[in-house]
Design a protein around this motif. Structure first.
Motif, PDB file in Angstrom:
ATOM      1  N   HIS A 462       0.836  -1.204   0.000  1.00  0.00           N
ATOM      2  CA  HIS A 462       0.000   0.000   0.000  1.00  0.00           C
ATOM      3  C   HIS A 462       0.873   1.257   0.000  1.00  0.00           C
ATOM      4  CE1 HIS A 462      -3.216   2.763   0.634  1.00  0.00           C
ATOM      5  NE2 HIS A 462      -4.100   1.818   0.854  1.00  0.00           N
ATOM      6  N   PRO A 463       0.747   2.090  -1.031  1.00  0.00           N
ATOM      7  CA  PRO A 463       1.653   3.237  -1.127  1.00  0.00           C
ATOM      8  C   PRO A 463       1.389   4.316  -0.078  1.00  0.00           C
ATOM      9  CG  PRO A 463       0.027   3.276  -2.908  1.00  0.00           C
ATOM     10  CD  PRO A 463      -0.179   1.994  -2.173  1.00  0.00           C
ATOM     11  N   ASP A 464       0.172   4.314   0.490  1.00  0.00           N
ATOM     12  CA  ASP A 464      -0.168   5.388   1.425  1.00  0.00           C
ATOM     13  C   ASP A 464       0.010   5.006   2.889  1.00  0.00           C
ATOM     14  OD1 ASP A 464      -0.818   6.884  -0.785  1.00  0.00           O
ATOM     15  OD2 ASP A 464      -2.943   6.297  -0.726  1.00  0.00           O
ATOM     16  N   THR A 469       5.948   4.425   3.594  1.00  0.00           N
ATOM     17  CA  THR A 469       6.737   5.643   3.398  1.00  0.00           C
ATOM     18  C   THR A 469       8.036   5.566   4.193  1.00  0.00           C
ATOM     19  OG1 THR A 469       4.628   6.788   3.305  1.00  0.00           O
ATOM     20  CG2 THR A 469       6.599   8.161   3.478  1.00  0.00           C
ATOM     21  N   TYR A 470       7.896   5.152   5.450  1.00  0.00           N
ATOM     22  CA  TYR A 470       9.079   5.020   6.306  1.00  0.00           C
ATOM     23  C   TYR A 470      10.081   4.055   5.671  1.00  0.00           C
ATOM     24  CZ  TYR A 470      12.003   3.293  10.116  1.00  0.00           C
ATOM     25  OH  TYR A 470      13.077   2.903  10.873  1.00  0.00           O
ATOM     26  N   ALA A 471       9.580   2.911   5.229  1.00  0.00           N
ATOM     27  CA  ALA A 471      10.457   1.873   4.677  1.00  0.00           C
ATOM     28  C   ALA A 471      11.196   2.388   3.446  1.00  0.00           C
ATOM     29  CB  ALA A 471       9.642   0.629   4.333  1.00  0.00           C
ATOM     30  N   THR A 481      18.050  -3.008   1.034  1.00  0.00           N
ATOM     31  CA  THR A 481      17.200  -3.711   0.077  1.00  0.00           C
ATOM     32  C   THR A 481      15.750  -3.584   0.546  1.00  0.00           C
ATOM     33  OG1 THR A 481      18.977  -5.299  -0.150  1.00  0.00           O
ATOM     34  CG2 THR A 481      16.829  -5.942  -1.039  1.00  0.00           C
ATOM     35  N   VAL A 482      14.840  -3.269  -0.363  1.00  0.00           N
ATOM     36  CA  VAL A 482      13.430  -3.236   0.029  1.00  0.00           C
ATOM     37  C   VAL A 482      12.676  -4.406  -0.582  1.00  0.00           C
ATOM     38  CG1 VAL A 482      12.972  -0.811   0.542  1.00  0.00           C
ATOM     39  CG2 VAL A 482      12.958  -1.590  -1.824  1.00  0.00           C
ATOM     40  N   ILE A 483      11.760  -4.926   0.190  1.00  0.00           N
ATOM     41  CA  ILE A 483      10.911  -6.011  -0.295  1.00  0.00           C
ATOM     42  C   ILE A 483       9.461  -5.617  -0.038  1.00  0.00           C
ATOM     43  CG2 ILE A 483      10.322  -8.463  -0.054  1.00  0.00           C
ATOM     44  CD1 ILE A 483      13.185  -8.835   1.157  1.00  0.00           C
ATOM     45  N   GLY A 484       8.682  -5.453  -1.091  1.00  0.00           N
ATOM     46  CA  GLY A 484       7.264  -5.129  -0.944  1.00  0.00           C
ATOM     47  C   GLY A 484       6.455  -6.423  -0.958  1.00  0.00           C
ATOM     48  N   VAL A 485       5.551  -6.564  -0.012  1.00  0.00           N
ATOM     49  CA  VAL A 485       4.772  -7.798   0.086  1.00  0.00           C
ATOM     50  C   VAL A 485       3.283  -7.468   0.045  1.00  0.00           C
ATOM     51  CG1 VAL A 485       4.185  -9.771   1.550  1.00  0.00           C
ATOM     52  CG2 VAL A 485       6.554  -8.983   1.434  1.00  0.00           C
ATOM     53  N   GLN A 486       2.558  -8.179  -0.805  1.00  0.00           N
ATOM     54  CA  GLN A 486       1.114  -7.943  -0.878  1.00  0.00           C
ATOM     55  C   GLN A 486       0.471  -8.308   0.454  1.00  0.00           C
ATOM     56  OE1 GLN A 486      -2.052  -9.856  -1.328  1.00  0.00           O
ATOM     57  NE2 GLN A 486      -3.013  -7.848  -1.482  1.00  0.00           N
ATOM     58  N   HIS A 487      -0.475  -7.484   0.851  1.00  0.00           N
ATOM     59  CA  HIS A 487      -1.117  -7.568   2.155  1.00  0.00           C
ATOM     60  C   HIS A 487      -1.592  -8.982   2.528  1.00  0.00           C
ATOM     61  CE1 HIS A 487      -3.201  -5.354   5.413  1.00  0.00           C
ATOM     62  NE2 HIS A 487      -4.127  -6.304   5.310  1.00  0.00           N
ATOM     63  N   HIS A 488      -2.335  -9.603   1.635  1.00  0.00           N
ATOM     64  CA  HIS A 488      -2.929 -10.900   1.990  1.00  0.00           C
ATOM     65  C   HIS A 488      -1.934 -12.041   1.915  1.00  0.00           C
ATOM     66  CE1 HIS A 488      -6.356  -8.250   0.938  1.00  0.00           C
ATOM     67  NE2 HIS A 488      -6.718  -8.688   2.118  1.00  0.00           N
ATOM     68  N   HIS A 489      -0.914 -11.847   1.118  1.00  0.00           N
ATOM     69  CA  HIS A 489       0.186 -12.812   1.116  1.00  0.00           C
ATOM     70  C   HIS A 489       0.859 -12.799   2.492  1.00  0.00           C
ATOM     71  CE1 HIS A 489       4.176 -14.292  -0.938  1.00  0.00           C
ATOM     72  NE2 HIS A 489       3.602 -15.225  -0.202  1.00  0.00           N
ATOM     73  N   ALA A 490       1.051 -11.598   3.038  1.00  0.00           N
ATOM     74  CA  ALA A 490       1.668 -11.474   4.367  1.00  0.00           C
ATOM     75  C   ALA A 490       0.785 -12.115   5.442  1.00  0.00           C
ATOM     76  CB  ALA A 490       1.935 -10.003   4.698  1.00  0.00           C
ATOM     77  N   HIS A 491      -0.524 -11.897   5.341  1.00  0.00           N
ATOM     78  CA  HIS A 491      -1.439 -12.532   6.302  1.00  0.00           C
ATOM     79  C   HIS A 491      -1.275 -14.057   6.268  1.00  0.00           C
ATOM     80  CE1 HIS A 491      -3.920  -9.555   8.258  1.00  0.00           C
ATOM     81  NE2 HIS A 491      -4.285  -8.962   7.127  1.00  0.00           N
ATOM     82  N   ASP A 516      -3.820  -4.040  -3.589  1.00  0.00           N
ATOM     83  CA  ASP A 516      -3.161  -4.867  -4.586  1.00  0.00           C
ATOM     84  C   ASP A 516      -2.809  -3.991  -5.776  1.00  0.00           C
ATOM     85  OD1 ASP A 516      -1.982  -7.011  -5.767  1.00  0.00           O
ATOM     86  OD2 ASP A 516      -3.792  -8.220  -5.897  1.00  0.00           O
ATOM     87  N   SER A 517      -1.835  -4.414  -6.517  1.00  0.00           N
ATOM     88  CA  SER A 517      -1.306  -3.550  -7.576  1.00  0.00           C
ATOM     89  C   SER A 517      -2.330  -3.286  -8.677  1.00  0.00           C
ATOM     90  CB  SER A 517      -0.026  -4.151  -8.157  1.00  0.00           C
ATOM     91  OG  SER A 517      -0.161  -5.546  -8.225  1.00  0.00           O
ATOM     92  N   ASP A 518      -3.422  -4.071  -8.731  1.00  0.00           N
ATOM     93  CA  ASP A 518      -4.433  -3.783  -9.755  1.00  0.00           C
ATOM     94  C   ASP A 518      -5.377  -2.646  -9.337  1.00  0.00           C
ATOM     95  OD1 ASP A 518      -6.029  -4.931  -7.865  1.00  0.00           O
ATOM     96  OD2 ASP A 518      -6.701  -6.617  -9.087  1.00  0.00           O
ATOM     97  N   GLY A 519      -5.120  -2.044  -8.178  1.00  0.00           N
ATOM     98  CA  GLY A 519      -5.900  -0.884  -7.761  1.00  0.00           C
ATOM     99  C   GLY A 519      -7.196  -1.239  -7.056  1.00  0.00           C
ATOM    100  N   THR A 520      -7.524  -2.522  -6.944  1.00  0.00           N
ATOM    101  CA  THR A 520      -8.744  -2.892  -6.230  1.00  0.00           C
ATOM    102  C   THR A 520      -8.429  -3.054  -4.743  1.00  0.00           C
ATOM    103  OG1 THR A 520      -8.405  -5.260  -6.467  1.00  0.00           O
ATOM    104  CG2 THR A 520      -9.581  -4.136  -8.247  1.00  0.00           C
ATOM    105  N   VAL A 521      -9.492  -2.996  -3.952  1.00  0.00           N
ATOM    106  CA  VAL A 521      -9.337  -3.193  -2.513  1.00  0.00           C
ATOM    107  C   VAL A 521      -9.754  -4.631  -2.222  1.00  0.00           C
ATOM    108  CG1 VAL A 521     -10.039  -2.413  -0.234  1.00  0.00           C
ATOM    109  CG2 VAL A 521      -9.852  -0.768  -2.114  1.00  0.00           C
ATOM    110  N   ARG A 522      -8.781  -5.453  -1.917  1.00  0.00           N
ATOM    111  CA  ARG A 522      -9.076  -6.863  -1.674  1.00  0.00           C
ATOM    112  C   ARG A 522      -9.426  -7.115  -0.212  1.00  0.00           C
ATOM    113  NH1 ARG A 522      -7.753 -10.652  -5.478  1.00  0.00           N
ATOM    114  NH2 ARG A 522      -6.595  -9.931  -7.306  1.00  0.00           N
ATOM    115  N   GLY A 523     -10.054  -8.247   0.076  1.00  0.00           N
ATOM    116  CA  GLY A 523     -10.365  -8.547   1.470  1.00  0.00           C
ATOM    117  C   GLY A 523     -11.244  -9.767   1.671  1.00  0.00           C
ATOM    118  N   GLY A 524     -11.573 -10.470   0.584  1.00  0.00           N
ATOM    119  CA  GLY A 524     -12.315 -11.725   0.722  1.00  0.00           C
ATOM    120  C   GLY A 524     -11.623 -12.742  -0.165  1.00  0.00           C
ATOM    121  N   GLU A 525     -10.410 -13.135   0.225  1.00  0.00           N
ATOM    122  CA  GLU A 525      -9.466 -13.778  -0.694  1.00  0.00           C
ATOM    123  C   GLU A 525      -9.227 -15.252  -0.394  1.00  0.00           C
ATOM    124  OE1 GLU A 525      -8.426 -11.572  -3.108  1.00  0.00           O
ATOM    125  OE2 GLU A 525      -9.850 -10.347  -1.976  1.00  0.00           O
ATOM    126  N   PHE A 526      -9.149 -16.019  -1.455  1.00  0.00           N
ATOM    127  CA  PHE A 526      -8.711 -17.412  -1.369  1.00  0.00           C
ATOM    128  C   PHE A 526      -7.417 -17.517  -2.156  1.00  0.00           C
ATOM    129  CE2 PHE A 526     -13.202 -17.412  -0.612  1.00  0.00           C
ATOM    130  CZ  PHE A 526     -13.386 -18.352   0.401  1.00  0.00           C
TER     131      PHE A 526
END
Ligand code: ZN
Ligand code: ZN
Ligand code: FE
Length: 762
Positions: A462-464, A469-471, A481-491, A516-526
């Motif tokens: 999430h860019p915001d 921002t800190y990272a 080195t920076v590693i960006g991780v998708q929210h639900h992958h981290a969960h 997610d990078s496609d700009g949608t707000v995910r939250g009911g994910e399999f």
């Protein structure tokens, strides 16, 4: 005669392990020494071979309560001429990271002293020993020595000093050692911060509670606001002054036996309540608890209870008696709790009628931990005071020191060295500047405490998020080195890491929102995958999120969005509600045009919509409120039939399939219009969502051949949903894993971020 060199690694320092070894060896008449070295415990011990065997067996079978032995190795070495056993100096490698203990509830030995009129610490609110007392909250830098704690300014009296120096004393090297002659003192202040003359501040305080007043009390990791829990007027006043409409207040009671007057409690819940961590435990309210104001947790079937965890609390509850006290965070609204005296008086003036302060500064702000027992298993909601910074063993070692900065809400960050993950206390919502400042300062502290200088930094996509921002800024500045991780992958990785799962699993991640990078707000994910990568296999049907974040605070907007999506009539839902037809028109337009209304598959928002449709609530006041109330409504209502739903066969471009919820929404509308009770609707909804999860998992298991399912995301705090899903999946022969060490909500993200980073080789 034999001499052995024993090395023990794990959680073995700063928790009274050396005195334990000393006492054990002395008892058994063995010779040698013990010392701390490089984060490990080194013992050289000499004696009869059989005694040495027994010594090692006892080290392993009855180590100090806080310790965790990850590895114990020994080797025979040459005997030396030596008499007696000693605790040797740790030597000069003081940069060596020493384990820092969490703050631990007053132990039974200290508690006995506290209430023993013959003891010199009788009634002293700051007594502690090697097995209990403040730790993380008072440490300013490593190594953990008194001089580096906020106890530094208190010079030990002779008696404390001799206890501190005596290896056979239970206060040997207890850094916060104190007594009435030399340690911190409490003081009662009026609402303006002016001292009140009194010999007995606790008694004075109880008198104030009896008069319906509110006090701010300085605890171990910050201030609480406290009042009588049986005084409805006081609670109303507290809500008004604190600007907190409906969020439940936690309660403190004298002991677990008292709890049974207000809540039902099973053995696991009791054990959690009485554990050395002393979290707030969510318990089911008894049918009628007339003495407790219903304002404490409005429209909620649960109460959050905790037991005293400092001597000060023990004295207070002892004086107050067998009734609960409200003990809620010392803040206005949702900002971080006050920890410094001047800040507390500043911010809590006008809320508190009086202040109970003391002169031991708090270095690390640390909120109470919150937990819940779901089907016999501890399910943490907030892992903070009493747990942090206990290391969590990662499934794989990070080959380079790594910092994971977590998410935005309920922020927790984590540092890793090797396979140890040090998760911070609860930092809070980073949208508050003070929480963000605390995060930055506490990262510096943790890096110093554990001697970890990160070379890599992991963040949410999430860019915001302020953590992102800190990272990015820090990585740029320090060439990390920076590693960006998708929210639900981290969960998902977080849940897998807890159980040290390997390979691929089916992941069900239900939460409020994740970028997610496609700009949608995910939250009911399999998801299907593991640490290295995941693919999105299925999701709840997407609807518009009208107004973005605003929709999360106004469930009626989501209801409208789902109604339009399911082609239902919208007007009847909002008839006779404060929501004007103009407002409805505006939001309808937003949805139709997609203006400021991204697509979302959020399960959290689905709960919001259903709560509004069932007539439970149209507006929310705090995160997770609607889901909590919907669960409360559903609890105790027997299962009947579920609402219909469909799996769409057409997969989206990425191969994901969608679970169509439109017929469920239509079913809810039918029920509501047919005057069906909101509890029945809530129950049907829970059962339907469970069926959706189970059906989807079975389909994915079939397609992939996988038989392990990991559940994560804040929605799984919901016990009805969690239990049912676990039962049904288990009955179908799948193995189900859920969180029991870190929260399933965003407080657990950083663990997943670390676990993923450990598998990234750069
Ligand atoms: Zn103690
Ligand atoms: Zn003393
Ligand atoms: Fe989340």
């Amino acid at each position: 005669m034999q001499r052995r060199a024993i090395t023990i690694s794990g959680v073995v320092q700063g928790i009274g392990f050396r005195p334990f070894v000393y006492r054990l060896a002395s008892q058994m008449h063995l010779h040698g020494f013990v010392l701390n070295r490089s984060g490990q415990l080194l013992i050289e011990v000499q004696g009869k071979r059989s005694d040495l065997d027994q010594f090692i067996a006892r080290l392993q079978s009855t180590p100090p309560p806080l310790s965790r032995i990850d590895q114990l190795t020994w080797a025979c070495i040459a005997s030396v001429d030596e008499l007696g056993f000693r605790i040797a100096e740790s030597g000069s490698d003081s940069i060596t990271p020493v384990f820092v203990s969490p703050d631990i509830a007053t132990c039974s030995a200290c508690r006995r002293e506290l209430f023993d009129p013959a003891n010199r610490r009788h009634g002293y609110p700051f007594l502690s020993c090697t097995q209990c007392g403040p730790r993380l909250t008072i440490i300013q830098c490593a190594p953990y020595d008194r001089i580096n704690t906020t106890m530094a300014s208190f010079a030990m009296c002779d008696r404390c000093q001799s206890e501190y120096n005596d290896p056979s004393d239970r206060r040997f090297h207890a850094q916060p050692i104190a007594c009435p002659d030399c340690g911190p003192q409490m003081q009662l202040l009026d609402g303006d911060g002016c001292p009140i003359e009194t010999d007995d501040p606790i008694k004075e305080l109880c008198a104030a509670f009896a008069r319906g007043e509110i006090a701010a009390i300085k605890g171990i990791g910050g201030y609480h606001l406290v009042c009588s829990a049986t005084d409805a007027a006081a609670i109303k006043k507290l809500r008004l002054r604190k600007n907190r409409d409906e969020k439940p207040f936690a309660l403190m009671v004298a002991d677990a036996d008292v709890v049974t007057h207000w809540c039902s409690m099973n053995a696991a819940e009791r054990a959690s309540l009485e554990s050395i961590h002393r979290p707030i435990v969510l318990l089911r309210k008894c049918k009628d608890t007339p003495q407790i104001s219903s304002d404490i947790a409005p429209d909620n079937s649960m109460l959050g209870l905790m037991l005293p965890y400092t001597p000060l609390h023990a004295l207070l509850l002892d004086a107050w008696g067998d009734r609960p006290l409200v003990m809620t965070s010392g803040n206005r609204s949702d900002e971080p709790i006050a920890k410094d005296d001047s800040d507390a008086i500043d911010r809590l003036q006008g809320i508190a009628d009086l202040f109970l302060v003391h002169n031991r500064p708090i270095r690390v702000r640390c909120d109470d931990s919150v937990t819940r027992i779901v089907a016999g298993i501890e399910s943490p909601i907030r892992r903070s005071r009493g747990y942090a910074p206990m290391p969590i063993q990662l499934p794989y070692a990070c080959d380079r020191p790594t910092l994971a900065v977590g998410g935005q809400l309920k922020n927790v960050f984590a540092l890793a060295r090797g396979d140890s993950g040090f998760l911070s206390h609860h930092i809070g919502d980073l949208e508050h500047l003070s929480a963000f400042s605390a995060m930055q300062a506490d990262i510096v502290l943790y890096e110093q405490l554990f001697g970890i200088l990160p070379e890599r930094i992991v963040h949410d996509l999430h860019p915001d998020y302020a953590s992102t921002t800190y990272a990015l800024e820090r990585a740029e500045r320090e060439s990390m080195t920076v590693i960006g991780v998708q929210h639900h992958h981290a969960h998902l990785a977080s849940c897998m890491a807890e159980h040290r799962l390997d390979g691929k699993v089916i992941g069900v991640v239900f939460d409020g929102s994740g970028y997610d990078s496609d700009g949608t707000v995910r939250g009911g994910e399999f998801l299907v995958g593991g640490y290295e990568s995941v693919s999105h296999a299925a999701r709840l049907r997407r609807v518009r999120l009208p107004g973005g974040d605003r929709a999360a605070k106004e469930p009626w907007r989501m209801a409208l969005s789902y109604l339009i999506d399911a082609e239902c009539d919208v007007d009847w839902v909002f008839a006779n509600t404060p929501i004007s037809s103009d407002m409805i028109g505006v939001v309808q337009q937003m949805i139709a045009r997609g203006f400021n209304s991204p697509w979302t598959s959020s399960a959290g928002r689905l709960f919001d919509a259903v709560a509004a449709l069932a007539g439970v609530r149209l507006h929310g006041t705090f995160e997770g409120q609607t889901a909590m109330q919907l669960e409360s409504r559903a609890s105790g209502v027997p299962s009947s039939d579920t609402y219909p739903y469909e799996f769409s066969d057409e997969t989206t471009g990425s191969g994901e399939f969608e679970i169509d919820t439109r017929s469920m929404i239509q079913g809810i509308v039918r029920d509501r219009r047919g005057q069906v009770d909101s509890g029945v609707i809530a129950r049907r909804f829970h059962d339907t969502l469970s069926a959706i999860i189970v059906g989807t998992c079975l389909r994915l298991a079939d397609e992939t051949g996988l038989d392990r399912v990991a559940l994560s995301g804040g929605v799984f705090i919901n016990a009805i949903l969690c239990e049912r899903v676990v039962d049904l999946l288990t009955a179908k022969g799948l193995r189900v894993f859920r969180h029991q060490v870190v929260p399933c909500n965003d407080g657990g993200l950083c663990l997943g971020q670390l676990a993923i980073a450990a598998r990234v080789s750069e």
